[in-house]
Design a protein around this motif. Structure first.
Motif, mmCIF file in Angstrom:
data_model
loop_
_atom_site.group_PDB
_atom_site.id
_atom_site.type_symbol
_atom_site.label_atom_id
_atom_site.label_comp_id
_atom_site.label_asym_id
_atom_site.label_seq_id
_atom_site.Cartn_x
_atom_site.Cartn_y
_atom_site.Cartn_z
ATOM 1 N N ALA A 199 -1.721 0.252 -4.575
ATOM 2 C CA ALA A 199 -2.492 1.104 -4.090
ATOM 3 C C ALA A 199 -2.607 1.992 -5.095
ATOM 4 O O ALA A 199 -2.012 3.016 -5.406
ATOM 5 C CB ALA A 199 -1.921 1.939 -2.571
ATOM 6 N N LYS A 244 -7.876 0.420 -3.381
ATOM 7 C CA LYS A 244 -7.792 1.228 -2.588
ATOM 8 C C LYS A 244 -8.886 2.596 -3.114
ATOM 9 O O LYS A 244 -8.422 3.609 -3.412
ATOM 10 C CB LYS A 244 -6.265 2.088 -1.926
ATOM 11 C CG LYS A 244 -6.040 1.262 -1.118
ATOM 12 C CD LYS A 244 -6.537 1.417 0.932
ATOM 13 C CE LYS A 244 -6.098 0.757 1.513
ATOM 14 N NZ LYS A 244 -5.811 -0.634 1.912
ATOM 15 N N SER A 250 -5.720 4.460 -5.563
ATOM 16 C CA SER A 250 -6.951 5.978 -6.049
ATOM 17 C C SER A 250 -6.035 6.414 -6.750
ATOM 18 O O SER A 250 -4.984 6.768 -6.753
ATOM 19 C CB SER A 250 -7.329 5.739 -4.681
ATOM 20 O OG SER A 250 -6.388 6.230 -3.816
ATOM 21 N N ASP A 259 -4.341 8.506 -4.930
ATOM 22 C CA ASP A 259 -2.449 8.243 -4.120
ATOM 23 C C ASP A 259 -1.627 8.540 -5.367
ATOM 24 O O ASP A 259 -0.547 8.623 -5.602
ATOM 25 C CB ASP A 259 -2.373 6.315 -4.612
ATOM 26 C CG ASP A 259 -2.571 6.302 -3.148
ATOM 27 O OD1 ASP A 259 -1.814 5.804 -2.222
ATOM 28 O OD2 ASP A 259 -4.353 5.259 -3.674
ATOM 29 N N LYS A 294 0.003 5.637 4.099
ATOM 30 C CA LYS A 294 0.722 5.379 3.617
ATOM 31 C C LYS A 294 1.348 6.215 4.148
ATOM 32 O O LYS A 294 2.568 7.464 4.743
ATOM 33 C CB LYS A 294 0.544 6.814 2.575
ATOM 34 C CG LYS A 294 0.650 5.680 0.920
ATOM 35 C CD LYS A 294 0.421 7.032 -0.869
ATOM 36 C CE LYS A 294 0.139 5.783 -1.360
ATOM 37 N NZ LYS A 294 0.335 6.235 -2.900
ATOM 38 N N LEU A 330 -4.916 9.753 3.681
ATOM 39 C CA LEU A 330 -3.886 8.291 2.591
ATOM 40 C C LEU A 330 -3.248 8.113 3.504
ATOM 41 O O LEU A 330 -2.165 7.803 4.042
ATOM 42 C CB LEU A 330 -3.073 8.715 1.486
ATOM 43 C CG LEU A 330 -3.154 9.611 0.852
ATOM 44 C CD1 LEU A 330 -2.609 10.236 -0.302
ATOM 45 C CD2 LEU A 330 -5.102 9.324 0.053
ATOM 46 N N SER A 340 3.346 7.612 -5.947
ATOM 47 C CA SER A 340 2.904 6.762 -6.373
ATOM 48 C C SER A 340 3.280 5.170 -7.256
ATOM 49 O O SER A 340 3.805 5.905 -7.619
ATOM 50 C CB SER A 340 2.761 8.047 -8.178
ATOM 51 O OG SER A 340 2.008 7.709 -8.726
ATOM 52 N N HIS A 356 1.002 -1.303 0.075
ATOM 53 C CA HIS A 356 -0.160 -0.303 0.078
ATOM 54 C C HIS A 356 0.574 1.676 0.017
ATOM 55 O O HIS A 356 0.654 2.064 -0.161
ATOM 56 C CB HIS A 356 -0.979 -0.079 1.266
ATOM 57 C CG HIS A 356 -2.272 -1.469 1.330
ATOM 58 N ND1 HIS A 356 -1.397 -2.423 1.787
ATOM 59 C CD2 HIS A 356 -2.489 -0.705 1.198
ATOM 60 C CE1 HIS A 356 -2.094 -3.094 1.785
ATOM 61 N NE2 HIS A 356 -3.385 -2.489 2.148
ATOM 62 N N THR A 357 2.185 1.493 0.452
ATOM 63 C CA THR A 357 2.456 2.594 1.372
ATOM 64 C C THR A 357 3.532 3.076 0.232
ATOM 65 O O THR A 357 3.696 4.197 -0.612
ATOM 66 C CB THR A 357 3.454 1.699 2.289
ATOM 67 O OG1 THR A 357 2.405 1.165 3.463
ATOM 68 C CG2 THR A 357 4.110 3.147 3.171
ATOM 69 N N ALA A 412 -10.170 5.223 -1.808
ATOM 70 C CA ALA A 412 -9.420 5.718 -0.248
ATOM 71 C C ALA A 412 -10.077 5.352 0.837
ATOM 72 O O ALA A 412 -10.172 7.174 1.316
ATOM 73 C CB ALA A 412 -9.035 7.337 -0.842
#
Length: 286
Positions: free
Chosen positions: A170, A200, A172, A175, A273, A270, A180, A149-150, A203
């Motif tokens: 992730a 995600k 979205s 993101d 992140k 977010l 990114s 995700h991060t 979000a």
């Protein structure tokens, strides 16, 4: 729905896939409703289902197992291991097979590898990757995957070290603004033929006011499919309608969308992140 190739696996999936995290009591979805939603999704052509043993302490897996019954061969079933060791991961797999009422998993995924240290643990002797390889060699799982995700640099390193069949990341519209995956990860994944699944999409609900735009943005990326969590029949039907009428966002549409949502680019929104889930501070790359 539009169908897309799943990396170099030879498989194809519709652009809309099913995230099963929300078909649980915790999200006010009963078992009866969950079974109805899943079967309606299959009837409408959704074949890719993503779950994990950590979702409501296995309830998500249990409900998918009950929903599939005689339809197991009609679906591509993905579950995960959040354990970073070989032995712990194999125990999780055995438990997942029982809850899902199946003797094989189409895809087994390292769950949310956030840091290089976690990646190293999975790849070390006795690490979770050994479990993935053993299970595939034994035919218990068909393909191998990793999610994150991060930090896209972690997943970039992962696909350099090992030929994963797919990744879940992730993607979205929010993101887009920091760490990114769309900018940093998608080009290399395409180069290597690794399937990419977007997640995600809304979000954690923050993009709900831009519902159709949020879906169209992620569908417009060069990905194989996007998983969306759905806890009601109404949500499923809404998502199906958007997926069936999907047209890619133009550059102008995308830019206008970004202008509307740029204020969401903060670690309180977010949260995946952030340095920790609720820290309010951005993750800092090592």
């Amino acid at each position: 729905m539009e169908q897309r190739a799943y990396g170099t696996t030879g498989k194809q999936f519709p652009i809309l896939s099913f995230g099963a995290q929300r078909i649980v009591d915790e999200h006010h979805c009963t078992e009866e409703e969950a079974i109805q939603i899943v079967n309606r999704a299959i009837d409408e052509g959704i074949t890719y289902f993503d779950t994990a043993p950590s979702y409501s302490q296995g309830q998500s897996e249990e409900r998918l197992g009950k929903a599939f019954q005689q339809r197991r061969k009609d679906v591509h079933l993905v579950t995960k291991t959040h354990d970073r060791t070989r032995d712990g991961s194999l125990r999780l797999l055995e438990e997942s097979l029982g809850r899902l009422q199946t003797d094989y998993i189409d895809e087994w995924r390292l769950h949310n590898i956030m840091t290089m240290e976690e990646l190293d643990r999975c790849f070390a002797p006795g690490g979770a990757l050994e479990a993935l390889i053993e299970a595939k060699e034994q035919g218990i799982v068909k393909s191998l995957s990793i999610s994150g995700h991060t930090n896209p640099h972690v997943q970039l390193e992962a696909i350099e070290r090992f030929p994963f069949d797919s990744t879940l990341v992730a993607l979205s519209a929010a993101d887009h603004f920091i760490y990114s995956f769309a900018h940093e990860f998608l080009p290399k994944a395409a180069e290597k033929g690794v399937a990419v699944v977007g997640m995600k999409v809304f979000a954690l609900g923050k993009l709900a006011p831009w519902y159709e735009k949020a879906l169209r943005y992620t569908f417009s990326l060069p990905i194989s499919t996007a998983i969306v969590g759905m806890e009601s029949m109404e949500q499923l039907e809404k998502n199906l309608a958007i997926a069936k009428s999907f047209t890619p966002m133009t550059e102008i549409e995308t830019l206008e969308f970004f202008k509307e949502i740029v204020h969401l680019a903060n670690p309180d929104v977010l949260r995946w992140k952030a340095s920790e889930w609720m820290s309010g501070q951005w993750y800092v790359r090592a």
